[in-house]
Design a protein around this motif. Structure first.
Motif, PDB file in Angstrom:
ATOM      1  N   ASN A   1     -18.872   1.277  -9.002  1.00 25.16           N
ATOM      2  CA  ASN A   1     -19.037   1.054  -7.695  1.00 25.16           C
ATOM      3  C   ASN A   1     -19.055   2.211  -6.651  1.00 25.16           C
ATOM      4  O   ASN A   1     -20.244   2.358  -5.837  1.00 25.16           O
TER       5      ASN A   1
ATOM      6  N   ILE B   1     -13.993   0.643 -11.453  1.00 27.00           N
ATOM      7  CA  ILE B   1     -14.352   0.800 -10.056  1.00 27.00           C
ATOM      8  C   ILE B   1     -15.479   2.184  -9.953  1.00 27.00           C
ATOM      9  O   ILE B   1     -16.291   2.292  -8.990  1.00 27.00           O
TER      10      ILE B   1
ATOM     11  N   GLY C   1      -6.170  -3.392  -4.289  1.00 19.42           N
ATOM     12  CA  GLY C   1      -6.486  -4.854  -3.893  1.00 19.42           C
ATOM     13  C   GLY C   1      -5.852  -5.314  -2.757  1.00 19.42           C
ATOM     14  O   GLY C   1      -5.169  -4.588  -1.947  1.00 19.42           O
TER      15      GLY C   1
ATOM     16  N   ILE D   1     -14.101   1.712  -0.465  1.00 18.18           N
ATOM     17  CA  ILE D   1     -14.868   2.362  -1.417  1.00 18.18           C
ATOM     18  C   ILE D   1     -16.209   2.897  -0.707  1.00 18.18           C
ATOM     19  O   ILE D   1     -16.450   4.055  -1.057  1.00 18.18           O
TER      20      ILE D   1
ATOM     21  N   THR E   1       0.581  -1.200  -0.209  1.00 17.06           N
ATOM     22  CA  THR E   1       0.095   0.122   0.140  1.00 17.06           C
ATOM     23  C   THR E   1       0.794   1.164   0.068  1.00 17.06           C
ATOM     24  O   THR E   1       0.626   2.429  -0.519  1.00 17.06           O
TER      25      THR E   1
ATOM     26  N   VAL F   1      -7.217   2.756  -6.350  1.00 18.78           N
ATOM     27  CA  VAL F   1      -8.056   1.902  -5.348  1.00 18.78           C
ATOM     28  C   VAL F   1      -7.163   0.494  -5.341  1.00 18.78           C
ATOM     29  O   VAL F   1      -6.899  -0.018  -6.493  1.00 18.78           O
TER      30      VAL F   1
ATOM     31  N   TRP G   1      -4.343  -2.630  -7.946  1.00 18.03           N
ATOM     32  CA  TRP G   1      -5.601  -2.779  -7.767  1.00 18.03           C
ATOM     33  C   TRP G   1      -6.018  -4.135  -7.781  1.00 18.03           C
ATOM     34  O   TRP G   1      -6.888  -4.581  -7.448  1.00 18.03           O
ATOM     35  N   GLN G   2      -4.995  -5.100  -8.129  1.00 15.68           N
ATOM     36  CA  GLN G   2      -5.021  -6.350  -7.960  1.00 15.68           C
ATOM     37  C   GLN G   2      -4.612  -7.017  -6.743  1.00 15.68           C
ATOM     38  O   GLN G   2      -4.104  -6.503  -6.001  1.00 15.68           O
ATOM     39  N   ASP G   3      -5.309  -8.140  -6.507  1.00 13.07           N
ATOM     40  CA  ASP G   3      -4.711  -8.801  -5.196  1.00 13.07           C
ATOM     41  C   ASP G   3      -3.281  -9.451  -5.660  1.00 13.07           C
ATOM     42  O   ASP G   3      -3.038  -9.719  -6.489  1.00 13.07           O
TER      43      ASP G   3
ATOM     44  N   ALA H   1      -7.669   1.409  -0.019  1.00  8.82           N
ATOM     45  CA  ALA H   1      -7.603   0.057  -0.577  1.00  8.82           C
ATOM     46  C   ALA H   1      -9.321  -0.096  -0.830  1.00  8.82           C
ATOM     47  O   ALA H   1     -10.231   0.716  -0.376  1.00  8.82           O
ATOM     48  N   LYS H   2      -9.528  -1.154  -1.622  1.00  7.93           N
ATOM     49  CA  LYS H   2     -10.790  -1.138  -2.354  1.00  7.93           C
ATOM     50  C   LYS H   2     -12.155  -1.430  -1.207  1.00  7.93           C
ATOM     51  O   LYS H   2     -13.140  -1.076  -1.703  1.00  7.93           O
ATOM     52  N   ASP H   3     -11.721  -1.860  -0.045  1.00  6.96           N
ATOM     53  CA  ASP H   3     -12.715  -2.281   0.867  1.00  6.96           C
ATOM     54  C   ASP H   3     -13.117  -0.863   1.626  1.00  6.96           C
ATOM     55  O   ASP H   3     -14.090  -1.030   2.583  1.00  6.96           O
TER      56      ASP H   3
END
Length: 992
Positions: A505, A502, A638, A610, A76, A636, A680-682, A606-608
């Motif tokens: 979203n 995203i 992952g 959003i 991050t 954003v 943005w990917q895991d 992080a995407k969680d």
RNA sequence: GCGGGGGUGCCCGAGCUGGUCAAAGGGGACAGGCUUAGGACCUGUUGGCACAGGCCUACCAGGGUUCGAAUCCCUGCUCCCGCACCA
């Protein structure tokens, strides 16, 4: 046992050896990394001040430091560092600050658990977060927790070599930050964006506090359900069964009570209710002034009748052991037509003669008529029965009963229609009817709302059962406000979102967000300025703090008492006021600093987040700041995986960043994290691949040594001897370098760290390998070939530069070792037309186009490949190899085919004959047919001089195929008639 | 349920503004080289069939658009993530 110890002993030795072997290969040691970090700090390299240059301001979500930093965090925070370093090398003034989000409740819980020596927590902090024993006991103080871990974070971030401007570091509990938050909340209140209201929360009566999911011993993730309490009258009192499905009130046949549990009578606002003793705790937290009047014996109620509040029909009360006294209010109304559990319970009761006799219910039960409420396609009038039969459910204990209940609930909710005989609602969709019925019953005082957990029990870490409490006089941020939403959408629309998928979203969440409870009872934080009993909820104090960074270093110099609303109004909106307590010159300096850095260019998170942090961030900017200061972009992230599994501190499945740095070095960790996946990917941390990454880094150092070896004297990157290049392979290498620089630059502009590394490290390395392979024979005859030294030095110089954002320590070390001037971090990013941009190099027009250079090498490689392929299948070694080039008319025809753009032989023929490219129509037809398919597989870039290209590489080709070659432009010598196979870019071959 | 994103070769994973794609890169496996040895390095192979540079079958399944589809459209199956009062 002994045996195991011995094994472990050997295992340890192996591990030790293992790390020794690897550390032998380390070329940049931790010491060297620390050396450079110190030098950067001394040179104040990353302190960013307002100046004439173009600025870039980026922030990444500040951490909540309640534990140690792990490799997931490492990713991050490395992404913005890479971008910041890249932009600085492009000559931008970059601000990359960091702060600590210490407001909130979790540390309160952690501190008290440590105080209570909770074994799980102690183990977590000792083993996973690696807190030394002597520090552990100090963590009883929540303030100390955040202090301890924020300084730990700071240290690890420095060890990673992050280019942060530490002068702007702050904690969200700093007094001047609290002033900033108070100002913001007052401002929003003035704008009418704050309101008062009620709100249900998970609550622990023992701790007397709301609890979050992470504070639970049991029941993590359990939903809070809204239930409707329906009031069934009995002797002037009420039984109040709770339900998800108020519309089924029309299908009630009876009520269920559990005769084996305790019931009580309570007084609520003049009404007397009969509820289970166990439900009192929950209900009393939701209904004010609920008083116990006395106990009720449920056995006495069995067989009596209650009145349906809607239909006014009378229903008998039956006994049932399945009634859970903890759920709802401890009674259940029975709808056997639509609830499989009720249906089967009724059947069971019919067969239970003991029970029927005990309560004398035989006739009553036999007279029950099952009622229909909802009409459903493919189902009978009694859907509950259909499902029970379909799943072959035998009795109440059958586990499939839950499945049947859920299935029917879902199907009726989404596809059911209220049956024609239902008054007022006939024909309505169930989902709609449900809401209407609920609303009407509540307004007629026939029902009220209660909340309950979807599952029991929910247990607080203190060991007590949680309830749902209605918090009254809560303060809310009115995210439901349509005007505010609209403005927020507008703000979103003008932002860059990476990745752009995203965006929808965000749009969804902006629409979905309702009013947000922004006040809390406990935790660290700032008090609501107008209602001091409340603390500002910690997401609500983290919405526009990026603005605070821009001035944080100045605020440290000011007296806190002098920081007031007038001050912030001046800084952020340049509004003058008599209330200003700070002198003009200071205020103006701070103001210009803010207006220089704002708006924020990039927000990373992080995407969680959003649905909350990031959306709030947009909401608040849209509300408070004028358009020109709205945020410009978001990236954003992952999630992180560890060897394929989800990383989680609380489960112990993490690798601490500090350990990783110790083991591999900061550059290896950075390189791996950036190459493993796009931000943005895991990404997945795999030990094996980390080691592979390290090797690759080592090779960069080896490459530098190789060049010096060829040159025969020390390299001086600052003073590379220029050579005019004539060999195509040298130009090819430079051209590839340019391509890689361009692709790397483009990738970094879009935060594609993985692609950037793919181009800058892996593909460029491949190019270099290829080049070395191509010039091997030249070095054999002339080891000190000047052109090669020039090409390789030029490559190395740029290579170091484009890798600097990723592996800054290694690059500084290389740069200074090979004659580079100053910090490589301060040099300019390479342009992507090195050598060709210099006009004195460009005499040979043909080689201006990068496409041509690439194509030339493709032809050489293709020819070698084809020759080898054919050689493989020949019986004997050929003595000579003849290469035939496509003649002019073939080129003309090829161009026509390219113009046509599809394998339409008729059209190609037509045009060719029209243009008279060749006299022999039969040959044209033959060739057109041949190329029509080939065409689509090859990129046409115009006619090039194949003879020149092949001649240039003749010695290389001969060495590769180990045979003499002869290049023919015509077919004067062509014993096996192979020349006709020649196609542009693909010469024909004949071996003899 | 609502919303979002996926399904690619032994594995991970690029490609997905249609042709240069039997499909990058990494990992693994196999073979060879270098080596006292190697967990180091280098080369090759890793869908099938051919054996004058070629052909066939392939990117979840089925259908469609197109001269041409991993890439575009439709249908089905399937996997993952978020759904809140809190970091």
């Amino acid at each position: 046992m002994k045996y195991n110890i011995i094994l472990m002993y050997f295992y340890n030795i192996l591990i030790i050896n293992h790390s020794i072997i690897y550390s032998c290969g380390v070329l940049v040691t931790r010491e060297i990394e620390k050396k450079w970090q110190k030098k950067w700090e001394e040179a104040k390299l990353f302190q960013s001040n307002h100046d004439e240059k173009e600025k870039v301001f980026l922030t990444v979500a500040y951490p909540y430091p309640s534990g140690a930093m792990h490799i997931g965090h490492g990713r991050t925070y490395t992404v913005p560092d890479v971008y910041a370093r890249f932009k600085r090398m492009q000559g931008k003034n970059v601000l990359f600050p960091m702060g600590w989000h210490v407001t909130g409740a979790p540390v309160i819980g952690i501190a008290s658990r440590i105080k209570n020596k909770d074994p799980w927590t102690m183990e977590l902090y000792e083993k996973v977060h690696q807190v030394p024993k002597e520090e552990l006991s100090k963590l009883e103080d929540p303030e100390y927790i955040v202090k301890y871990f924020s300084s730990e974070y700071h240290q690890v971030m420095s060890d990673m070599g992050y280019s942060i401007d530490w002068r702007r570091e702050f904690k969200t509990t700093d007094p001047s930050y609290q002033k900033f938050i108070e100002w913001q909340l007052r401002k929003l209140k003035e704008m009418g964006m704050v309101r008062k209201g009620n709100h249900p929360v998970k609550y622990c009566p023992n701790c007397d506090n709301p609890v979050g999911d992470h504070d639970l011993l049991e029941g993590e993730g359990v939903d809070v359900n809204e239930l409707t309490l329906l009031k069934f009258e009995i002797d002037g009192k009420y039984l109040t069964p709770a339900t998800f499905r108020p519309e089924t009130i029309y299908g009630v046949t009876n009520l269920w009570l559990n005769p084996e549990v305790k019931y009580i009578e309570v007084e609520n606002n003049g009404e007397n209710w009969i509820i289970s003793g166990k439900s009192f705790n929950n209900l009393s937290n939701q209904i004010k002034d609920l008083n116990i009047v006395g106990e009720i014996d449920p056995k006495e109620l069995i067989g009596k009748e209650v009145k349906n509040p809607v239909t006014n029909k009378k229903h008998p009360i039956f006994p049932a052991s399945f009634v859970d006294p903890e759920y709802g209010s401890g009674s259940v109304f029975s709808v056997p037509g639509h609830a499989p559990a009720d249906y089967i319970a009724l059947q069971d009761l019919k067969n239970n003669h003991d029970l029927l006799n005990k309560y004398n219910l035989k006739d009553t039960v036999a007279n029950i008529q099952i009622l229909n409420v909802v009409t459903l396609k493919k189902y009978s009038q009694i859907p509950a029965k259909d499902l029970i039969e379909k799943l072959a459910i035998k009795n109440q204990e059958d586990p499939k009963l839950v499945e049947a209940t859920n299935e029917l609930y879902k199907v009726e909710h989404s596809k059911g229609v209220m049956s024609p005989h239902i008054p007022d609602y006939a024909g309505d969709n169930v989902a709609i009817a449900r809401e209407k019925i609920k609303k009407n019953m509540i307004s007629d005082s026939l029902a009220s709302i209660m909340y309950d957990f979807a599952e029991h029990p929910v247990v607080c870490r203190c060991g007590n059962r949680c309830v749902i409490k209605i918090m009254d006089n809560q303060w809310f941020l009115k995210y439901s406000d349509e005007d505010w939403k609209e403005k927020t959408r507008e703000c979103l629309a003008q932002e860059n979102i990476i990745p752009n998928e995203i965006r929808s979203n965000f749009e969804y969440y902006i629409g979905w967000l309702e009013d947000w409870a922004c006040s809390r009872r406990i935790g660290l934080g700032t008090h609501l300025p107008w209602d001091k009993q409340w603390l500002i909820e910690p997401l609500s104090d983290s919405t526009i703090y990026m603005a605070y960074y821009s001035i944080a270093n100045y605020l440290k110099e000011l007296n806190v008492q002098d920081i007031n609303d007038a001050f912030f109004e001046k800084i952020f909106f340049n509004k003058d006021s008599d209330d200003l307590k700070i002198t003009d010159d200071i205020v103006n300096t701070i103001q210009s600093e803010f207006s220089y850095w704002y708006p924020l260019d990039w927000r990373l998170s992080a995407k969680d987040l959003i649905g909350n942090h990031l959306s709030f961030h947009i909401f608040h900017h849209a509300a408070i700041f004028p358009k020109e200061n709205w945020p410009q972009g978001m990236v954003v992230f992952g999630m992180g995986l560890l060897e394929g599994n989800k990383m989680s501190s609380s489960k112990g499945n993490v690798i601490l960043l500090s350990d990783a740095i110790e083991k591999y070095g900061a550059d290896v960790v950075r390189l791996f994290l950036m190459a493993a996946a796009e931000p943005w990917q895991d990404f997945d941390w795999r030990e094996k691949e980390v080691i592979g990454t390290k090797r690759r880094l080592d090779r960069l150092f080896e490459f530098a040594k190789t060049i010096e070896d060829i040159k025969g004297s020390p390299l001086d990157l600052n003073n590379i001897k220029k050579v005019k290049l004539s060999r195509k392979i040298d130009l090819w290498m430079i051209n590839q370098l340019n391509i890689r620089i361009k692709d790397t630059t483009d990738a970094l502009e879009g935060f594609q760290t993985r692609k950037a590394l793919q181009d800058s490290l892996f593909l460029l390395k491949k190019d270099i390998d290829h080049y070395m392979y191509r010039v091997k024979h030249l070095l054999e005859s002339n080891k000190r070939d000047e052109a090669i030294v020039f090409v390789l030095s030029t490559v190395l110089k740029s290579w170091i530069k484009i890798l600097t954002p990723f592996i800054p320590h290694s690059c500084e070390e290389l740069w200074s070792s090979y004659g580079g001037d100053g910090f490589v971090a301060k040099t300019l990013w390479p342009i992507d037309n090195i050598y060709f941009a210099d006009e004195s190099n460009v005499s040979d027009d043909e080689f201006l186009a990068s496409e041509t250079i690439e194509k030339s090498e493709e032809i050489v490689q293709g020819t070698v490949h084809d020759i080898l392929q054919i050689k493989k299948i020949l019986d004997k070694e050929p003595e000579k190899i003849h290469i035939y080039l496509a003649n002019d008319w073939k080129w003309d025809l090829y161009k026509i085919a390219d113009d046509v753009g599809k394998p339409d032989i008729g059209q190609i023929m037509g045009r060719a004959i029209g243009q008279n490219v060749h006299s022999d129509k039969k040959e044209i037809a033959e060739f057109a047919k041949k190329i029509s398919r080939e065409m689509t597989k090859t990129r046409y870039i115009g006619k090039i001089d194949e003879q020149d290209i092949l001649n240039d590489a003749k010695d290389f080709i001969e060495e590769e195929v180990n045979t003499k070659i002869f290049i023919h432009k015509d077919n004067s010598y062509d014993p096996e008639d192979k020349a006709k196979n020649a196609i542009p870019y693909k010469p024909a071959i004949y071996m003899e």
